[in-house]
Design an enzyme around this catalytic site. Sequence first.
Site, short mmCIF file in Angstrom:
data_model
loop_
_atom_site.label_atom_id
_atom_site.label_comp_id
_atom_site.label_asym_id
_atom_site.label_seq_id
_atom_site.Cartn_x
_atom_site.Cartn_y
_atom_site.Cartn_z
N HIS D 92 0.84 -1.19 0.00
CA HIS D 92 0.00 0.00 0.00
C HIS D 92 0.87 1.25 0.00
O HIS D 92 1.99 1.21 0.50
CB HIS D 92 -0.92 -0.02 1.24
CG HIS D 92 -1.94 1.07 1.22
ND1 HIS D 92 -1.66 2.35 1.63
CD2 HIS D 92 -3.22 1.07 0.79
CE1 HIS D 92 -2.75 3.09 1.49
NE2 HIS D 92 -3.71 2.33 0.98
N GLU D 140 -3.82 2.89 -7.38
CA GLU D 140 -4.26 4.09 -6.63
C GLU D 140 -3.27 5.23 -6.81
O GLU D 140 -2.20 5.20 -6.20
CB GLU D 140 -4.30 3.78 -5.13
CG GLU D 140 -5.34 2.79 -4.67
CD GLU D 140 -5.39 2.73 -3.14
OE1 GLU D 140 -6.45 2.99 -2.58
OE2 GLU D 140 -4.35 2.41 -2.53
#
Lengths: 227, 227, 227, 227
Positions: D92, D140
Amino acid sequence: MRTPIVIVNFKLYEISIARALDISKSIEQVSRKLGVEVALAVPATMIREISSNVSLPIYAQHVDDDQLGAHTGSITPELIKEAGARGTLLNHSERRIRLDQVANVIERLSSLGMDSVLCVDRRELVAPAALMGPTAVLVEPPELIGSGRSVSKVRPEIVSESVKAVKVNQSVRLIVGAGISTYEDVIKAMELGADGVGAASAVMKSNSPASVVEEFAKAIRDRRLAP
Amino acid sequence: MRTPIVIVNFKLYEISIARALDISKSIEQVSRKLGVEVALAVPATMIREISSNVSLPIYAQHVDDDQLGAHTGSITPELIKEAGARGTLLNHSERRIRLDQVANVIERLSSLGMDSVLCVDRRELVAPAALMGPTAVLVEPPELIGSGRSVSKVRPEIVSESVKAVKVNQSVRLIVGAGISTYEDVIKAMELGADGVGAASAVMKSNSPASVVEEFAKAIRDRRLAP
Amino acid sequence: MRTPIVIVNFKLYEISIARALDISKSIEQVSRKLGVEVALAVPATMIREISSNVSLPIYAQHVDDDQLGAHTGSITPELIKEAGARGTLLNHSERRIRLDQVANVIERLSSLGMDSVLCVDRRELVAPAALMGPTAVLVEPPELIGSGRSVSKVRPEIVSESVKAVKVNQSVRLIVGAGISTYEDVIKAMELGADGVGAASAVMKSNSPASVVEEFAKAIRDRRLAP
Amino acid sequence: MRTPIVIVNFKLYEISIARALDISKSIEQVSRKLGVEVALAVPATMIREISSNVSLPIYAQHVDDDQLGAHTGSITPELIKEAGARGTLLNHSERRIRLDQVANVIERLSSLGMDSVLCVDRRELVAPAALMGPTAVLVEPPELIGSGRSVSKVRPEIVSESVKAVKVNQSVRLIVGAGISTYEDVIKAMELGADGVGAASAVMKSNSPASVVEEFAKAIRDRRLAP
C-alpha cells in the site's frame, strides 16, 4: 549499452582509489584488445576519478529515489551522471529497494539518458522487471553469488528461461550473474542466450582481476566468432 | 574538531562539481581570513575532489553500517576516509538511522580517527546521543529546518538545555542548527553556549554562499573577542 | 512493571492461538504458584485473545511510530493498548528501529500509561537507552540469542556493567537476555543485579514451556528468599 | 476473490474493536442485501475478532516477509491466516515494500490459498505487478488518496489503461482506488472495466460507513443489472 557486455561489480572489495584505478586501467586494455564491452560498477566516491581516467562505461552500484534540494546523504541519478557515470546497478541483492522506487529511478535514469541495470533474484521476476523498462535485467540467484559455482553451469534453466522471459520487452537486455568465474561459465551463458555476464568476487578477489576479465572477454569474442 | 565551528551541509542543493568547488574555495577564504573553522558536508561523489582542492575539513553527509567486501551500493567510514573526508554527519533528519547503527558507526569512525556529528531532533535526545560518544551532537528541531527562523532565537531554551545535557559526556561538542541564517542567529547560539552552528539552505540557496558564511564567521569571531 | 520479572518472547514460534493460549495459561499458573511476575510478548494477532483469557501482563513485540488515521499496515501503541497489551518490546535485535522512533514511541507509550522494554545489543547502549526513559532496558548480546549459552554465565561482566550503567536513570529497570535456559542462568543474573530475565527459544522450543518458566520463577523466588 | 468487489481499508481510522465490529456488521448486512462482495482490510490486532463475528472476507493491511520461528514483531501470512484472514493488501502507498518481498509474499500467500491485493501507484506498474501473480492489482494514484476526487472521474484514462494492462495475466483482477466516494464514482469505475473499487477515508470518516458502502454496492448491482 553495447552488448555482449561484462559488468564487473567492484562492491567494497577495493577501497584504495590507486589500486581501483590500476584495476580499471588494466581492464580497459583488455576491453580494447578484445573488442568486448566491459562496464565497471564502482563505489560512489570513486566514480569521478575512475570515469575521468578510464574510457569504459562506469556505473554506480545504487542510487536513491530522492529529489535534488533539501536531501542529506542521498546519491541521485543526477549526481552520479555529473560525476561521470553512464548508469547504475539497481536493486542489487545486497541493496534491495522498494517496487515504487525501482520504477521511479528507472524513469529518472531514462530521462537523463542513463543506463539502468535492474537486478532480480529469480527468473519469475525477469518479465515484471523488463516491463518496468530498464536498460537491462541482471538475474542473479543469491545462493550462487560469490560461490564460484556459476549460474550458467549449475542452473542453466534459469538463464534460458530468463532469456525467454525478457522478450516481453524487446528493448531490454538480459544479463546473468552469480558464480561466473571462468571462460566456460561465460561461453555457456552466451550459448544460452544471455546478452552479457556480471561478476564481482571472481574478479575482485583475484590477484589479477584483469586476467579474469580477459578470460570472460575471450569467451565473448570466441562465441561471437563462432559460425 | 576545532571549535567554535560552522558546519555547512551542502545537501543536494548543488550538483555541479565546478560550482561546488567555487563555493568551497570562497568559504575557505572566509575561514582563513576570520580564523574560524568551517566544515563542509558534501555529497559522497564530491568528497575526493573537494577535499583535494580545499583545505577545510570535509564531511560526508551519511555513512552506512556495512563491512568492506561483498556489499553493493554502500558508503562506509573507510571509503569516505580514503576519499579525503575527516568525518561525517550521522542520523540527519533527512537520513535517520537505527539506534544500533548509530552506535556501530560512531565506533568505527572513532577507531579510524574520524569525526562523527550525530544529529538529533530534540533536546531530550542530546544526553543519550552524547553518551554514545560522537565527536559532536547537532541538535536541529525539524520544524525549523529551512524555515529561516533560527532555533537560537525562536527556541533558545532548546539550545540552553542541550548545552546542559551534553555535559553528560565532557568530550562531546554541542552544535545547533535549523533556521540559522544571520549574524544575530549565530551570536545568540554562541551566547547560549553552543560550540558551533550548522546551516544548509541559508547558505546554499543564497546567491553568495560565502557571504552568508562570512556573517556566521564574524559572529563567532566577535563573540570570541568579546570580553 | 513489577520486578523481578521473567519476560517470555513468543516470537513466531507458535502460530496456533489454541496452543499459544494453552502455553499462556500454564505459565499463568506457574506465575501464581510461585508469586513471580511473568510477562508474555506475543504476536499482534494474538494480543486480544491472550490478554482476555490470561491474567498476565501481555506485551506486543513491536510497535510502529505512525499516527492514527490514514496509515495502513501499522501497529501503534494505541492499537495494542486497546487490544489489551500492557506494553511492548521495542528495538528487538530482530526488529531494530531508528533512534528518533525509539524516542517517539517511548514517549507515546508513557503517555498511554504503558510499559516500554527497550532492547539493546551491548552494555555501551544501556545508559543512552535508559536516558530515553523506557520502563526497562533489556540487554541481549545477539551472538548468544538462541545459543543456549546464557549471558549471565558466559558474559557476566555484561550483566554487571549494565546494572551499573542503567543507574543513570533511577526509574529504569535492567533486564538481561540471550541464552537464558536454566535455573542457574537466572540465579546468576539475579546475583549480578538484574531486575529480570528475558527468554524465547529455551521456553518456546521446549516440549513443556511452562516447566522451563517454572525453573526461572523458582530461581527468582529462591533468590528473593535468600538471606 | 468474488468480483465485482468493494474493498474497505479501515487503515487506523477506528481503534475501538467495538465500533470496528459495529461497522463491520453493518457492512455485512449491506453486502448480503445487495448481493455484492465487500472485503474489509483491518488492523492485525482486530483480524481474529472481526473474522470470527462477521462473514465477510477479512484482509490484513500488510504482511512481513519473515519466516516462522526466531522473528520478533513480524506479521506473516501464516499468522493472519490462522487469525481468520482470507488475504492481505500488499505494498500500500502507506506501506511500500521491496520488489523481492512483493514476490516472496505473493508466493507464500498463494501457497496458503490466500488472496493478495498488490497495490501500485501508477498504470505503468499494473502489468509488471500482474505478472507477479497476485489475486488482484489495486491501482491508486497517491495524489488522489483521501482527496474526495475519484480516480474514475478525474483520471479515467488511468482506469482504462490499467484495465488493459492487467490483461497480461488473465487470472489477475483489476481494482481501482483513490478518492472513490460516491455512487457515480463506482459506476464510472465499473464502466471503465474495473473488477472492483477500494475505499478508505470516504467510508471510515463518514458518520455512517455502511451507508457509504451501500451506495458503492448499489452502483455495482445496478451496473450488473444494466443491459
